[in-house]
Design a protein around this motif. Structure first.
Motif, PDB file in Angstrom:
ATOM      1  N   UNK A  50       0.894  -1.176  -0.009  1.00  0.00           N
ATOM      2  CA  UNK A  50      -0.084  -0.036  -0.006  1.00  0.00           C
ATOM      3  C   UNK A  50       1.067   1.151  -0.012  1.00  0.00           C
ATOM      4  N   UNK A  51       0.547   2.031  -0.872  1.00  0.00           N
ATOM      5  CA  UNK A  51       1.384   3.517  -0.941  1.00  0.00           C
ATOM      6  C   UNK A  51       0.055   4.617  -0.468  1.00  0.00           C
ATOM      7  N   UNK A  52       0.337   5.069   0.805  1.00  0.00           N
ATOM      8  CA  UNK A  52      -0.313   6.040   1.210  1.00  0.00           C
ATOM      9  C   UNK A  52       0.012   7.484   0.687  1.00  0.00           C
ATOM     10  N   UNK A  53      -1.048   8.218   0.628  1.00  0.00           N
ATOM     11  CA  UNK A  53      -0.654   9.680   0.342  1.00  0.00           C
ATOM     12  C   UNK A  53      -0.090  10.376   1.488  1.00  0.00           C
ATOM     13  N   UNK A  54       0.428  11.480   1.102  1.00  0.00           N
ATOM     14  CA  UNK A  54       1.189  12.143   2.241  1.00  0.00           C
ATOM     15  C   UNK A  54       0.181  12.898   3.314  1.00  0.00           C
ATOM     16  N   UNK A  55      -0.934  13.222   2.567  1.00  0.00           N
ATOM     17  CA  UNK A  55      -1.981  13.671   3.722  1.00  0.00           C
ATOM     18  C   UNK A  55      -3.196  12.867   3.603  1.00  0.00           C
ATOM     19  N   UNK A  56      -3.871  12.605   4.527  1.00  0.00           N
ATOM     20  CA  UNK A  56      -5.167  12.149   4.840  1.00  0.00           C
ATOM     21  C   UNK A  56      -5.951  12.161   3.261  1.00  0.00           C
ATOM     22  N   UNK A  57      -6.634  11.014   2.573  1.00  0.00           N
ATOM     23  CA  UNK A  57      -7.367  11.200   1.656  1.00  0.00           C
ATOM     24  C   UNK A  57      -8.666  11.028   1.684  1.00  0.00           C
ATOM     25  N   UNK A  58      -9.850  11.913   2.081  1.00  0.00           N
ATOM     26  CA  UNK A  58     -11.092  11.622   2.361  1.00  0.00           C
ATOM     27  C   UNK A  58     -12.019  11.510   1.302  1.00  0.00           C
ATOM     28  N   UNK A  59     -12.704  10.428   1.501  1.00  0.00           N
ATOM     29  CA  UNK A  59     -13.709  10.056   0.373  1.00  0.00           C
ATOM     30  C   UNK A  59     -15.185   9.959   0.922  1.00  0.00           C
ATOM     31  N   UNK A  60     -16.084  10.470   0.188  1.00  0.00           N
ATOM     32  CA  UNK A  60     -17.458  10.295   0.917  1.00  0.00           C
ATOM     33  C   UNK A  60     -18.095   8.968   0.302  1.00  0.00           C
ATOM     34  N   UNK A  61     -18.361   8.075   1.442  1.00  0.00           N
ATOM     35  CA  UNK A  61     -18.641   6.590   0.910  1.00  0.00           C
ATOM     36  C   UNK A  61     -19.346   5.982   2.098  1.00  0.00           C
ATOM     37  N   UNK A  62     -19.932   4.884   1.812  1.00  0.00           N
ATOM     38  CA  UNK A  62     -20.090   3.604   2.773  1.00  0.00           C
ATOM     39  C   UNK A  62     -18.836   2.856   2.941  1.00  0.00           C
ATOM     40  N   UNK A  63     -17.999   2.725   4.031  1.00  0.00           N
ATOM     41  CA  UNK A  63     -16.859   2.012   4.048  1.00  0.00           C
ATOM     42  C   UNK A  63     -17.168   0.441   3.520  1.00  0.00           C
ATOM     43  N   UNK A  64     -18.335  -0.060   3.699  1.00  0.00           N
ATOM     44  CA  UNK A  64     -18.289  -1.589   3.362  1.00  0.00           C
ATOM     45  C   UNK A  64     -18.244  -1.583   1.550  1.00  0.00           C
ATOM     46  N   UNK A  65     -18.977  -0.427   1.169  1.00  0.00           N
ATOM     47  CA  UNK A  65     -18.910  -0.468  -0.170  1.00  0.00           C
ATOM     48  C   UNK A  65     -17.535  -0.160  -1.007  1.00  0.00           C
ATOM     49  N   UNK A  66     -16.805   0.776  -0.252  1.00  0.00           N
ATOM     50  CA  UNK A  66     -15.344   0.903  -0.767  1.00  0.00           C
ATOM     51  C   UNK A  66     -14.435  -0.407  -0.543  1.00  0.00           C
TER      52      UNK A  66
END
Length: 802
Positions: A520-536
């Protein structure tokens, strides 16, 4: 000296001829290995004899030194030293003649026949009026002694320089016979500087120096020194001193040595250990913060020692700092005991040098602790066998509790994922069944409605048609019930993509992670998404599993999941799955990459369709369809880039914030006219092209439109329909089409119709309007749900043309 040679003032008592007649003595002296010279006592002091050893050792013959005058000139060129030597020479001979006492040999310097200075030990013996002189060459001995002395002096200078310049202070204490306390005999400059004292203040009485010890430590320090003095034992100790306005820790080490007069001296050093003490204190703070305990196990005494923190944590009484080594194993959890015992035995036998153990241990209070123990062999005997173990034990009980909770949460998450996957599978199956049933009911309902128009004056026939309508209504209700199995609109919120990526990878299992080197390569800053976590996580897990399966048995695919930087932009081309992005909504981008065999163009064109798989019986035929459905529901998109033989990259764009509410349909069913409204003549003068892959459905819809006055043509092949439209677009008023059709779906056909000149508006009649995203919906003037009534269909077509 030649005018007044230091010749003997004594008279001869025997002539030289007498010696000449003493053949045995002459022969004896000539064969001696010791250099010997014989000279007369009388006037002139002639040298009568030199043996071979003398000539060989010093290089003189009788011809070279016939008398003492010549010997004195050549052997002792310094007049003052010559006078001193021969004054002593004749004095010793005279004392022998007078007293008969033989004087011990004396040491002299003289120059040999080659001009080299020699150091010799000279002894005298009298034989009548002759003096027998013996020589012992000390030159090499004295040279060696001089070299040793020079070396000793140099060593003393070096030692002095070391004691004066080394960072530690050097000292010497002397305990005289009968004394109880030793005195300082030597103190280096560094020692004096450390104690802030002058040499005059410190030397002598030890109490003057001990006065610099911290008042709280001084009584014990004096007592420990006195004990070492009384036992004549080495001394080692730490204390605090007060000097230069500071309190500092020092350590003294000294070793005793007895002198011949009964005195004992201690030679030692004083080292500043204040920095070490501060480090130890910091280490203790770190160990306490890390919940760590130190211990040592003596294999000879079978004694296990531990620090005060463990004593307190384990519930031991105050002052207890050890237990029998054989007892502790009984405090280890029964499930862990066998493995721990085996690991400790391997250390004790020297089979391994160190080990890390993780196990549970019970305290005296009865509670259980999880410990991670770093153990190693710390001491060996002359044969190399371990005699002591030591190490650090970390209390990891909170971490293990957190791990257990995380495992429980992961299990719940896995169950939720499985339920979601099952729900989506059922939803896809239910949707497909509902679609097919709706098509069948549409034929029955449409045909019944057309028959009603023809049986207006036949009550019996109308009664039968009414029963058919009621039955169709019940069937529609059942199909609506199937709609409840379609995936619900799950609650959504703002989440960190990085955390969801990590949770999804954890669900893949360690074996798959290791085999495919999933990273996993994480971004330098938090990456927000609008979603249901189970769907992601459903999307991530499905795509990651597909990526893992993209390799071969001999060359497993490597998989990388990467959150792209915030400034990244999505590809410019239309997405392969999901929805066309809304430019006003910020997106978070991420990729799933593999090094597998890649995707062919043929597979790429069909991969998101129902019932398609490349995995044979191992595939569900629904995974990517579920992914596509989730992307559309979340207004997200995905692009597929693949090169056969090199691998595949899936790029996904997901809304970072909640999209603004939009109307579900451009013109919804709710805007349709009353079902019971009659539509005769409503579509007069209009030509409508009806397309559905089920010919019966297409025919029924065409009949409904013709009943409303339109000229309707039914076609079951969407590709043929596209050609018909392209040949004469101005001949067609409206296109009525189904959604799911082979070769070309309704969205593509509507897009084709809208691009013609003039454009042909499209009305969608489908059983699966839930499969449409906003971009797809925008292609249609109206969207109708199957089964549809003739009145509603006619009204929608009329509005589409207006």
């Amino acid at each position: 000296m030649s005018e007044q040679p230091p010749y003997s003032p004594f008279q001869k008592s025997q002539s030289s001829a007498d010696l000449g007649n003493d053949v045995d003595l002459w022969t004896l002296l000539g064969g001696m290995p010791v250099p010997i010279a014989v000279h007369e006592l009388g006037e002139g002091a002639a040298i009568r004899f030199l043996n071979d050893s003398f000539t060989q050792s010093f290089g003189y013959s009788l011809a070279d030194i016939p008398n003492l005058n010549v010997w004195a000139e050549r052997g002792y060129p310094d007049p003052d030293y010559r006078q001193e030597v021969f004054t002593r020479w004749w004095a010793e001979i005279g004392a022998r003649q007078t007293t008969g006492i033989v004087a011990p040999p004396g040491e002299y310097r003289f120059h040999d026949g080659h001009g080299r200075e020699r150091q010799v030990l000279i002894g005298f013996a009298l034989h009548g009026d002759l003096v027998i002189v013996t020589f012992q060459d000390l030159t090499q001995t004295r040279a060696a002694e001089a070299a040793l002395e020079a070396e000793r002096r140099q060593n003393e200078k070096t030692a002095f320089a070391l004691t004066e310049n080394m960072p530690a202070g050097a000292y010497t204490m002397v305990l005289h016979p009968g004394a109880e306390l030793a005195e300082f005999a030597f103190l280096s400059t560094q020692f004096l500087n450390m104690m802030e004292m002058t040499r005059e203040e410190a030397e002598g009485d030890a109490m003057k120096v001990f006065a610099g010890v911290h008042p709280e430590d001084r009584p014990q320090w004096i007592a420990r020194n006195a004990e070492a003095f009384a036992r004549r034992a080495p001394f080692s100790g730490e204390t605090r001193i007060v000097a230069h306005g500071q309190t500092r820790w020092v350590r003294a080490e000294s070793v005793p040595r007895e002198l011949t007069d009964g005195s004992v001296i201690w030679e030692g050093i004083l080292v500043d250990i204040d920095a070490l003490k501060r480090t130890e204190k910091q280490l203790q703070t770190v160990l306490e913060a890390a919940r760590a305990f130190t211990w040592r196990r003596d294999l000879r005494t079978r004694r296990s020692e531990f620090d005060g923190r463990w004593a307190e944590r384990a519930g031991h009484a105050a002052g207890v700092d050890h237990v029998r080594s054989d007892d502790w194993i009984h405090t280890v959890h029964p499930d862990d005991r066998k493995a721990v015992q085996a690991a400790v035995t391997a250390l004790e036998k020297g089979e391994v040098d160190n080990n890390i153990l993780t196990y549970r241990r019970q305290t005296l209070r009865g509670d259980w602790l999880w410990l991670q123990v770093h153990a190693g062999v710390s001491e060996r005997d002359a044969l190399g066998q371990p005699v002591a173990l030591s190490g650090v034990s970390f209390d990891i009980t909170p971490q293990m509790a957190a791990r257990a909770q995380a495992q429980e949460e992961q299990a719940q998450l896995r169950e939720e994922m499985q339920r979601a996957q099952q729900r989506d599978t059922v939803a896809q199956i239910a949707g497909g069944v509902a679609h097919d049933l709706n098509n069948l009911i549409a034929v029955v309902a449409g045909t019944a409605e057309m028959l009603e128009l023809q049986a207006a004056e036949q009550p019996a026939l109308l009664s039968g048609l009414d029963r058919i309508r009621r039955t169709v209504g019940m069937a529609r209700d059942l199909i609506t019930g199937l709609g409840g199995l379609v995936r619900p609109d799950l609650p959504r919120g703002s989440h960190d993509l990085g955390k969801l990526m990590q949770n999804a990878v954890d669900l893949l299992g360690q074996r798959r992670i290791a085999r495919h080197e999933i990273g996993i390569d994480f971004a330098d800053e938090p990456s927000p998404i609008w979603a249901n976590p189970t769907e992601v996580m459903q999307v991530l897990v499905n795509l990651a599993i597909n990526a893992c399966d993209a390799g071969t048995t001999d060359a497993p695919a490597k998989v990388r999941i990467q959150a792209l930087p915030a400034e990244s932009t999505p590809p410019r081309r239309p997405p392969d799955a999901g929805t066309v992005l809304d430019a006003s909504v910020p997106m978070t981008l991420f990729t799933i990459q593999d090094t597998g065999i890649g995707i062919t163009d043929e597979v790429r064109a069909r991969m998101f369709r129902p019932n398609f798989t490349t995995k044979g019986k191992a595939g569900t035929r629904l995974g990517l369809l579920i992914v596509s459905t989730i992307l559309m529901a979340n207004r997200a998109a995905m692009w597929v880039d693949s090169t056969p033989g090199e691998g595949t990259t899936m790029t996904l764009a997901w809304p970072s914030i909640a999209p603004a509410d939009q109307s579900a349909l451009k013109k919804s069913d709710q805007a349709s006219p009353n079902v019971g409204a009659r539509s005769a003549g409503l579509l007069e003068g209009m030509q409508v092209l009806v397309v559905d892959d089920m010919p019966d459905v297409a025919e029924v819809l065409a009949d409904m439109l013709e009943a409303a006055g339109a000229i309707a043509v039914a076609i079951s092949d969407p590709v043929e329909a596209a050609q018909v439209l392209a040949e004469a677009p101005d001949a067609w008023s409206v296109l009525v089409t189904d959604l799911h059709m082979p070769a070309m779906d309704g969205v593509a056909l509507a897009r084709h119709a809208g691009a013609l000149s003039p454009p042909v508006p499209a009305v969608l009649v489908t059983a699966r309007s839930d499969m449409l995203d906003d971009a797809a919906k925008s292609r249609f003037a109206a969207i109708m749900s199957k089964p549809v009534t003739s009145a509603r269909l006619a009204q929608a077509v009329r509005l589409a043309k207006s």
